[in-house]
Design an enzyme around this catalytic site. Sequence first.
Site, PDB file in Angstrom:
ATOM      1  N   SER A 125      15.790  -0.195  11.750  1.00 35.93           N
ATOM      2  CA  SER A 125      15.841   0.334  13.117  1.00 35.93           C
ATOM      3  C   SER A 125      16.027  -0.789  14.135  1.00 35.93           C
ATOM      4  O   SER A 125      15.546  -1.907  13.926  1.00 35.93           O
ATOM      5  CB  SER A 125      14.528   1.081  13.408  1.00 35.93           C
ATOM      6  N   TYR A 150       4.787   1.060  13.395  1.00 32.67           N
ATOM      7  CA  TYR A 150       6.044   1.613  12.838  1.00 32.67           C
ATOM      8  C   TYR A 150       7.122   0.538  12.849  1.00 32.67           C
ATOM      9  O   TYR A 150       7.734   0.240  11.816  1.00 32.67           O
ATOM     10  CB  TYR A 150       6.513   2.833  13.642  1.00 32.67           C
ATOM     11  N   LYS A 154       9.185  -1.811   9.682  1.00 40.43           N
ATOM     12  CA  LYS A 154      10.627  -2.019   9.492  1.00 40.43           C
ATOM     13  C   LYS A 154      10.907  -3.522   9.349  1.00 40.43           C
ATOM     14  O   LYS A 154      11.687  -3.952   8.503  1.00 40.43           O
ATOM     15  CB  LYS A 154      11.427  -1.428  10.652  1.00 40.43           C
TER      16      LYS A 154
HETATM   17  C1  WQD Z   1      14.546   7.553  24.208  1.00 42.75           C
HETATM   18  C2  WQD Z   1      14.355   7.439  25.717  1.00 42.75           C
HETATM   19  C3  WQD Z   1      12.060   7.443  26.400  1.00 42.75           C
HETATM   20  C4  WQD Z   1      11.146  11.543  25.246  1.00 42.75           C
HETATM   21  C5  WQD Z   1      12.442   5.784  18.819  1.00 42.75           C
HETATM   22  C6  WQD Z   1      12.097   4.763  17.774  1.00 42.75           C
HETATM   23  C7  WQD Z   1      13.318   4.459  16.947  1.00 42.75           C
HETATM   24  C8  WQD Z   1      13.811   5.754  16.356  1.00 42.75           C
HETATM   25  C9  WQD Z   1      14.217   6.680  17.499  1.00 42.75           C
HETATM   26  C10 WQD Z   1      12.904   6.476  14.262  1.00 42.75           C
HETATM   27  C11 WQD Z   1      13.198   6.508  26.083  1.00 42.75           C
HETATM   28  C12 WQD Z   1      12.800   8.654  26.936  1.00 42.75           C
HETATM   29  C13 WQD Z   1      11.800  10.338  25.440  1.00 42.75           C
HETATM   30  C14 WQD Z   1      10.738  12.316  26.368  1.00 42.75           C
HETATM   31  C15 WQD Z   1      11.676  10.664  27.822  1.00 42.75           C
HETATM   32  N1  WQD Z   1      12.809   6.361  15.568  1.00 42.75           N
HETATM   33  N2  WQD Z   1      12.062   9.921  26.716  1.00 42.75           N
HETATM   34  N3  WQD Z   1      11.025  11.851  27.617  1.00 42.75           N
HETATM   35  O1  WQD Z   1      11.892   5.455  21.767  1.00 42.75           O
HETATM   36  O2  WQD Z   1      14.350   4.826  21.962  1.00 42.75           O
HETATM   37  O3  WQD Z   1      13.371   5.219  19.709  1.00 42.75           O
HETATM   38  O4  WQD Z   1      13.005   6.936  18.247  1.00 42.75           O
HETATM   39  O5  WQD Z   1      13.743   6.073  13.516  1.00 42.75           O
HETATM   40  O6  WQD Z   1      12.977   3.575  15.922  1.00 42.75           O
HETATM   41  O7  WQD Z   1      11.696   3.577  18.424  1.00 42.75           O
HETATM   42  O8  WQD Z   1      13.718   7.137  21.234  1.00 42.75           O
HETATM   43  O9  WQD Z   1      14.105   9.483  21.904  1.00 42.75           O
HETATM   44  O10 WQD Z   1      11.721   8.587  21.860  1.00 42.75           O
HETATM   45  O11 WQD Z   1      13.262   7.833  23.643  1.00 42.75           O
HETATM   46  O12 WQD Z   1      11.918  10.259  28.976  1.00 42.75           O
HETATM   47  O13 WQD Z   1      10.123  13.423  26.250  1.00 42.75           O
HETATM   48  O14 WQD Z   1      14.004   8.713  26.219  1.00 42.75           O
HETATM   49  O15 WQD Z   1      11.185   6.916  27.398  1.00 42.75           O
HETATM   50  O16 WQD Z   1      13.564   5.832  27.279  1.00 42.75           O
HETATM   51  P1  WQD Z   1      13.281   5.588  21.270  1.00 42.75           P
HETATM   52  P2  WQD Z   1      13.164   8.338  22.124  1.00 42.75           P
END
Ligand code: WQD
Length: 335
Positions: A125, A150, A154
């Site tokens: 990741s 997590y 990785k």
């Molecule tokens: C994306 C953006 C949030 C939810 C994580 C892991 C990565 C992979 C994918 C597993 C961020 C914003 C999110 C919400 C929001 N996981 N957000 N409201 O954190 O980039 O990556 O998930 O393989 O390893 O780190 O993905 O989709 O959680 O967030 O504003 O209800 O959306 O703050 O900026 P992230 P995400």
Amino acid sequence: MKILVTGGLGFIGSHVVAELQNEGFEVVIIDNLSNSTIDVLEGIIAITGIELVFEKIDLRDKSLVVDFFKRHHDINGVIHFAASKAVGESVELPLLYYENNLNTLIYLLQELQKKESANFIFSSSCTVYGQADSLPITESAPIKKAASPYGNTKQIGEEIILDTCKVVPNLNAIALRYFNPIGAHESIRIGELPLGTPQNLVPFITQTAIGKRTQLSVFGDDYPTEDGTCVRDYIHVVDLAKAHVMALTRLINGSNKDNFEVFNIGTGKGSSVLEVIHTFEEVSGKKLNYKIVGRREGDVISAYADTHKANTILKWNAKLNLKDALLSAWKWENK
Ligand code: WQD
């Protein structure tokens, strides 16, 4: 060629199984159904029309892993997805994450090192980079101290593979560092199935749009980005799945230069949270109910991939864009 896909009934795993079968590989799936359901197996078979061997095994039980490889001694390729992946949960339950994400990796590698030759693709990741110093992020960007157990699993996982490959020349491995996988297969037979409240942005958006959730919370709009919201590289899960087939083929053909290689898999384009919301509203025709709230602990400001290495060496390119991915996610939510 018989390939084991661990976590093969999960979001990314199921899409990779479909692509592998389309390319003529014989696939065996191991999944413990902790974050999936058996319906996904039917979905894959509906797509490819090819029978699938599925075994419900928890890879944390070493004796079951040893027994599996005794019974399937002709497997010499493994694509390893089976792992826990919720960043927030990993902070609450670190030992569950270290046991589930690392012990299982070790048991698999212990079996593969016994073979004449073995090919191993590891689901890594972009989280290993933390907040990169420069963008877009290349594979040579420094690995930063992980912000969560997590992310740490990785990083440690990649080190375990690297150290093993150094002393096991017949083991060939590639780690694919995913950016943000989203979307669903065009057949709408498989897609993202977050059990419980979605942690990730896109499933929360589609569940809000369909009325399963009342409102999306946008975690902060005071970041130093164009519109104040965080930027990510959202890649269609089918493009990501195809990258796995290209990586496995590279190893099978012996084209790899080292016996452990790493590739960033993204579109190379960054999109902010508000851009994703507005693009979703455009493709779905739905006005999304959202509100700006405080920042989420551990979020990086911006992360998107430099895809030059995967483009030139893997000969892989993302073909689908954000609109394609969001429309497929919306169709999946509406199935
Ligand atoms: C994306 C953006 C949030 C939810 C994580 C892991 C990565 C992979 C994918 C597993 C961020 C914003 C999110 C919400 C929001 N996981 N957000 N409201 O954190 O980039 O990556 O998930 O393989 O390893 O780190 O993905 O989709 O959680 O967030 O504003 O209800 O959306 O703050 O900026 P992230 P995400």
